[in-house]
Write an enzyme that holds these catalytic residues in place. Structure first.
Site, short mmCIF file in Angstrom:
data_model
loop_
_atom_site.label_atom_id
_atom_site.label_comp_id
_atom_site.label_asym_id
_atom_site.label_seq_id
_atom_site.Cartn_x
_atom_site.Cartn_y
_atom_site.Cartn_z
N SER A 46 0.83 -1.21 0.00
CA SER A 46 0.00 0.00 0.00
C SER A 46 0.86 1.25 0.00
O SER A 46 0.54 2.23 -0.67
CB SER A 46 -0.93 0.00 1.22
OG SER A 46 -1.88 -1.03 1.13
N LYS A 53 1.01 7.08 -6.55
CA LYS A 53 -0.09 8.03 -6.81
C LYS A 53 0.42 9.46 -6.67
O LYS A 53 0.11 10.33 -7.48
CB LYS A 53 -1.26 7.81 -5.86
CG LYS A 53 -1.97 6.52 -6.05
CD LYS A 53 -2.67 6.48 -7.40
CE LYS A 53 -2.58 5.12 -7.99
NZ LYS A 53 -1.89 4.93 -9.20
N GLN A 97 -6.65 4.20 0.77
CA GLN A 97 -5.99 2.95 0.37
C GLN A 97 -6.43 1.80 1.28
O GLN A 97 -6.42 1.93 2.49
CB GLN A 97 -4.48 3.14 0.44
CG GLN A 97 -3.67 1.93 0.06
CD GLN A 97 -3.76 1.60 -1.41
OE1 GLN A 97 -3.76 2.48 -2.25
NE2 GLN A 97 -3.82 0.33 -1.73
#
Length: 135
Positions: A46, A53, A97
């Site tokens: 993650s 991102k 997330q």
């Protein structure tokens, strides 16, 4: 017959188009798209996705903020952060997330989000399935 595509080239083209559109939006309206990304806990995969991102946002001209919260974050603390981000005029979308710790109910966090704000829960499985190609 199968057709092999160049995913990196397609991703670069899409990002280039997004960057161009972002520049136009900023020039015409003064608005820079803003994304807040929230991660709760220390899942290594993650953390990689969240970092990617942020890089993608930077590449296309989006404003971004990342919130890395400890595993012990409560439901109420996470919802309070979502409320704060909802009120922030620089933020146009929120990505939370997955996985979230077991003591946090995803549905309640999503319900804390008012109509009009884009909010998404993104799991590592989702990212693997779509190849993490775009933003």
């Amino acid at each position: 017959m199968a057709h092999i595509i160049d995913g990196k080239a397609i991703s670069a083209a899409v990002r280039g188009e997004i960057k161009e559109n972002t520049q136009k939006l900023i020039a015409e309206t003064g608005v820079q798209p803003g994304l807040a990304v929230i991660i709760v806990g220390t899942d290594p995969a993650s953390q990689v996705y969240v970092r990617n991102k942020r890089r993608a946002c930077e590449e296309v001209g989006f404003y971004s903020e990342a919130y890395e919260l400890p595993e012990e974050t409560t439901q109420e603390e996470l919802e309070a952060l979502v409320d704060k981000l909802n009120a922030d005029p620089a933020i146009h979308g929120i990505l939370c997330q997955l996985p979230l710790p077991k003591h946090i109910t995803e549905k309640k966090v999503l319900e804390a989000n008012p109509e009009g704000m884009v909010m998404s829960f993104l799991s590592n499985h989702d990212m693997d399935r779509i190849g993490g190609a775009f933003i």
